[in-house]
Design a protein around this motif. Structure first.
Motif, PDB file in Angstrom:
ATOM      1  N   PHE A  25       0.830  -1.202   0.000  1.00 51.62           N
ATOM      2  CA  PHE A  25       0.000   0.000   0.000  1.00 51.62           C
ATOM      3  C   PHE A  25       0.872   1.263   0.000  1.00 51.62           C
ATOM      4  N   ARG A  26       0.451   2.231  -0.791  1.00 52.34           N
ATOM      5  CA  ARG A  26       1.068   3.549  -0.736  1.00 52.34           C
ATOM      6  C   ARG A  26       0.062   4.613  -0.293  1.00 52.34           C
ATOM      7  N   ALA A  27      -1.203   4.429  -0.637  1.00 50.92           N
ATOM      8  CA  ALA A  27      -2.215   5.432  -0.288  1.00 50.92           C
ATOM      9  C   ALA A  27      -3.572   4.760  -0.161  1.00 50.92           C
ATOM     10  N   PHE A  33     -18.955   5.072   3.311  1.00 54.73           N
ATOM     11  CA  PHE A  33     -18.892   4.290   4.545  1.00 54.73           C
ATOM     12  C   PHE A  33     -18.373   2.874   4.328  1.00 54.73           C
ATOM     13  N   HIS A  34     -18.435   2.368   3.100  1.00 60.35           N
ATOM     14  CA  HIS A  34     -18.031   0.973   2.900  1.00 60.35           C
ATOM     15  C   HIS A  34     -17.110   0.762   1.702  1.00 60.35           C
ATOM     16  N   GLN A  35     -16.748   1.827   0.985  1.00 60.99           N
ATOM     17  CA  GLN A  35     -15.849   1.678  -0.153  1.00 60.99           C
ATOM     18  C   GLN A  35     -14.573   2.490   0.072  1.00 60.99           C
ATOM     19  N   VAL A  36     -13.428   1.882  -0.249  1.00 62.88           N
ATOM     20  CA  VAL A  36     -12.145   2.570  -0.138  1.00 62.88           C
ATOM     21  C   VAL A  36     -11.416   2.486  -1.468  1.00 62.88           C
ATOM     22  N   PHE A  37     -10.554   3.465  -1.681  1.00 61.95           N
ATOM     23  CA  PHE A  37      -9.716   3.530  -2.875  1.00 61.95           C
ATOM     24  C   PHE A  37      -8.284   3.352  -2.415  1.00 61.95           C
ATOM     25  N   ILE A  38      -7.604   2.330  -2.930  1.00 59.31           N
ATOM     26  CA  ILE A  38      -6.226   2.068  -2.518  1.00 59.31           C
ATOM     27  C   ILE A  38      -5.323   2.058  -3.747  1.00 59.31           C
ATOM     28  N   SER A  39      -4.073   2.449  -3.555  1.00 60.86           N
ATOM     29  CA  SER A  39      -3.107   2.440  -4.658  1.00 60.86           C
ATOM     30  C   SER A  39      -1.764   1.961  -4.144  1.00 60.86           C
ATOM     31  N   ASP A  40      -0.961   1.418  -5.060  1.00 64.73           N
ATOM     32  CA  ASP A  40       0.340   0.892  -4.675  1.00 64.73           C
ATOM     33  C   ASP A  40       1.454   1.648  -5.381  1.00 64.73           C
ATOM     34  N   SER A  42       3.298   0.900  -7.822  1.00 65.36           N
ATOM     35  CA  SER A  42       3.423   0.727  -9.273  1.00 65.36           C
ATOM     36  C   SER A  42       2.355   1.479 -10.052  1.00 65.36           C
ATOM     37  N   GLY A  43       1.435   2.162  -9.349  1.00 67.99           N
ATOM     38  CA  GLY A  43       0.367   2.891 -10.019  1.00 67.99           C
ATOM     39  C   GLY A  43      -0.931   2.130 -10.127  1.00 67.99           C
ATOM     40  N   ALA A  44      -0.986   0.923  -9.563  1.00 67.94           N
ATOM     41  CA  ALA A  44      -2.230   0.155  -9.555  1.00 67.94           C
ATOM     42  C   ALA A  44      -3.177   0.732  -8.517  1.00 67.94           C
ATOM     43  N   CYS A  45      -4.437   0.938  -8.926  1.00 66.87           N
ATOM     44  CA  CYS A  45      -5.442   1.530  -8.046  1.00 66.87           C
ATOM     45  C   CYS A  45      -6.689   0.656  -8.048  1.00 66.87           C
ATOM     46  N   LEU A  46      -7.212   0.373  -6.867  1.00 65.87           N
ATOM     47  CA  LEU A  46      -8.382  -0.488  -6.739  1.00 65.87           C
ATOM     48  C   LEU A  46      -9.444   0.199  -5.905  1.00 65.87           C
ATOM     49  N   VAL A  47     -10.711   0.013  -6.303  1.00 69.83           N
ATOM     50  CA  VAL A  47     -11.859   0.421  -5.500  1.00 69.83           C
ATOM     51  C   VAL A  47     -12.435  -0.848  -4.894  1.00 69.83           C
ATOM     52  N   VAL A  48     -12.421  -0.919  -3.567  1.00 72.05           N
ATOM     53  CA  VAL A  48     -12.815  -2.139  -2.865  1.00 72.05           C
ATOM     54  C   VAL A  48     -14.037  -1.853  -2.000  1.00 72.05           C
ATOM     55  N   ASP A  49     -15.052  -2.717  -2.136  1.00 79.11           N
ATOM     56  CA  ASP A  49     -16.229  -2.672  -1.270  1.00 79.11           C
ATOM     57  C   ASP A  49     -15.947  -3.562  -0.066  1.00 79.11           C
ATOM     58  N   LEU A  50     -15.685  -2.952   1.087  1.00 81.89           N
ATOM     59  CA  LEU A  50     -15.325  -3.707   2.280  1.00 81.89           C
ATOM     60  C   LEU A  50     -16.519  -4.455   2.854  1.00 81.89           C
ATOM     61  N   MET A  56     -14.447  -3.507  -7.016  1.00 83.76           N
ATOM     62  CA  MET A  56     -15.390  -2.787  -7.860  1.00 83.76           C
ATOM     63  C   MET A  56     -14.756  -2.219  -9.129  1.00 83.76           C
ATOM     64  N   LYS A  57     -13.562  -1.616  -9.003  1.00 87.56           N
ATOM     65  CA  LYS A  57     -12.898  -0.958 -10.122  1.00 87.56           C
ATOM     66  C   LYS A  57     -11.398  -1.180 -10.022  1.00 87.56           C
ATOM     67  N   ALA A  58     -10.725  -1.052 -11.161  1.00 92.46           N
ATOM     68  CA  ALA A  58      -9.257  -1.119 -11.188  1.00 92.46           C
ATOM     69  C   ALA A  58      -8.739  -0.113 -12.202  1.00 92.46           C
ATOM     70  N   PHE A  59      -7.869   0.788 -11.743  1.00 95.90           N
ATOM     71  CA  PHE A  59      -7.305   1.832 -12.600  1.00 95.90           C
ATOM     72  C   PHE A  59      -5.780   1.723 -12.578  1.00 95.90           C
ATOM     73  N   LYS A  60      -5.164   2.299 -13.593  1.00102.02           N
ATOM     74  CA  LYS A  60      -3.706   2.326 -13.668  1.00102.02           C
ATOM     75  C   LYS A  60      -3.235   3.761 -13.866  1.00102.02           C
ATOM     76  N   ILE A  61      -2.424   4.243 -12.924  1.00102.48           N
ATOM     77  CA  ILE A  61      -1.774   5.537 -13.090  1.00102.48           C
ATOM     78  C   ILE A  61      -0.537   5.326 -13.958  1.00102.48           C
ATOM     79  N   PRO A  62      -0.353   6.132 -15.018  1.00101.25           N
ATOM     80  CA  PRO A  62       0.811   5.955 -15.905  1.00101.25           C
ATOM     81  C   PRO A  62       2.132   6.005 -15.141  1.00101.25           C
ATOM     82  N   LYS A  63       3.124   5.362 -15.695  1.00 98.88           N
ATOM     83  CA  LYS A  63       4.428   5.215 -15.059  1.00 98.88           C
ATOM     84  C   LYS A  63       5.091   6.564 -14.823  1.00 98.88           C
ATOM     85  N   SER A  64       5.609   6.742 -13.624  1.00 98.57           N
ATOM     86  CA  SER A  64       6.358   7.953 -13.254  1.00 98.57           C
ATOM     87  C   SER A  64       7.217   7.604 -12.046  1.00 98.57           C
TER      88      SER A  64
END
Length: 428
Positions: A25-27, A33-40, A42-50, A56-64
């Motif tokens: 985890f980086r952020a 109340f029940h969904q969080v957004f996490i990123s690592d 490498s730029g991988a981002c997930l929306v998780v329903d706890l 729920m979703k998966a996004f990719k932040i471009p390489k930097s």
């Protein structure tokens, strides 16, 4: 969140097994109340329903160099994700198939400089968005759903150098952040610092809580918690202890005039009266003029324009018959011209920010007429030809063409005429 925590999501779709690898985890950001957004890292981002243990979703932040999120928002069926390099990415809210990370459709680079990323993404309604960062500015964006683009409308300066958050409380908007070693609170309408507390500087964990416990003066208590020297500290205070009403009019707390000499005032006397002013403090203020009883009037602030880097010397404004928007052209020091549009009496958009860095040449001599100390002292806009005539301190009368298209607005230098002395007034 732990650096040693590994997360692997495995989904089965149409009898095929897919795996999305997720590093430490980086952020993490709470969406509700029940969904969080996490990123690592490498730029991988997930929306998780706890609550339902579901991805729920998966996004990719471009390489930097640092591709993890600093803030995120879901607005008008689009996702806005900011990374630590200062970029803002726009994503469609597409159906998640569980197989691949979704890529952005737009990138705004260094929206708030490259200082640890954007801190706040806040929806203002009707597609308008406010962002803040560690460059001491507040920016207004517009999400154009037809073009699927984020458009930058305005940049406002703040007394808070390191803006962390924007909060609304008791009908007022406050800017929270840090100035050097102090946690500070500034009121958006006035701009002045109304509270500060020495906490040892920024780069720390903190939070602010608006309590429901009532003060004797019917103002709510505020609690500030922060970590200093590995200890949690808590401070309690009341905002009314640090804010004071105007001595002339207790109800008119939104009015603030220029802090230095005001050079120019313009007014539109239409069905809606708008007054604009500018001066040596480099700020243009837009007010709505409300008629009152006994032939009196009051000014209600609409917006401030902070686009000028030097004093405002001249201004003209008009109301567009077709759209109803108010256009303001202002000029001044550093040979700068700013064209701004007031939309719906609420939001302003910077259409042009022009600075004269070169000039026309004289015959075959190729001699530039540009003096770096030039100031634009006066102007007149001809609506029929859309020519802007500008009187300059270097003795030149310059004519610019205002070119408007569906996608952009620009200024082009067309004519120069040498008069020889500073031109203080121009009228066509």
């Amino acid at each position: 969140a732990s650096d040693s925590l590994q997360f692997t999501s495995e989904l089965v779709i149409d009898h095929e097994k897919f795996s999305l690898q997720f590093e430490y985890f980086r952020a993490m950001h709470a969406l509700n109340f029940h969904q969080v957004f996490i990123s690592d890292a490498s730029g991988a981002c997930l929306v998780v329903d706890l609550l339902h243990q579901k991805l729920m979703k998966a996004f990719k932040i471009p390489k930097s160099a640092e591709p993890w999120s600093t803030s995120v928002a879901f607005i008008n069926q689009y996702w806005l994700i900011a990374d630590r390099m200062g970029s803002l990415f726009l994503y469609r809210d597409d159906i998640f198939d569980g197989a691949i990370y979704q890529l952005p459709i737009q990138k705004l680079s260094k929206l708030h400089a490259q200082k640890m990323g954007i801190k706040t993404i806040k929806s203002l309604g009707d597609g308008f968005i406010k962002t803040t960062g560690n460059d001491g500015t507040i920016k207004t964006l517009f999400l154009n759903k037809e073009k699927e683009l984020l458009e930058i409308y305005q940049c406002q300066k703040s007394a808070v150098k390191w803006i962390e958050r924007v909060e609304s409380f008791n009908g007022n908007e406050y800017i929270l952040g840090f100035n050097d070693n102090y946690f500070v609170i500034s009121k958006s309408s006035g701009g002045e610092i109304i509270y500060e507390h020495s906490c040892g500087g920024r780069h720390r964990h903190w939070d602010l809580h608006f309590s429901s416990i009532k003060h004797p003066d019917n103002d709510n208590k505020i609690r500030l918690a922060y970590i200093k020297r590995k200890q949690v500290n808590c401070v309690e205070f009341f905002l009314n202890d640090f804010t004071f009403p105007s001595p002339d009019n207790d109800d008119d707390v939104t009015f603030s005039w220029h802090t230095r000499v005001c050079n120019v005032v313009q007014m539109i006397d239409d069905d809606v009266k708008v007054l604009a002013s500018g001066g040596e403090d480099t700020i243009i203020k837009l007010f709505k003029v409300d008629d009152m009883m006994n032939d009196e009037a009051s000014l209600k602030k609409i917006a401030e324009i902070n686009s000028h880097i030097s004093s405002v010397k001249a201004m003209t404004m008009w109301k567009c018959d077709k759209s109803g928007d108010v256009w303001v052209i202002s000029a001044g020091g550093r040979a700068q011209i700013v064209v701004t549009r007031l939309i719906g009496m609420t939001h302003v958009k910077e259409e042009v920010n022009f600075m004269l860095t070169n000039s026309l040449t004289l015959g075959n001599a190729k001699q530039s007429t540009f003096d770096p100390e030039t100031r634009f002292m006066s102007l007149h806009f001809d609506h029929a030809s859309e020519f802007l005539f500008v009187g300059c301190s270097d003795g030149y009368l310059r004519a610019f063409k205002l070119i408007k298209t569906d996608s952009s607005t620009s200024l082009r230098l067309m004519i120069e005429s040498y008069y020889g002395k500073c031109i203080l007034q121009v009228y066509a």
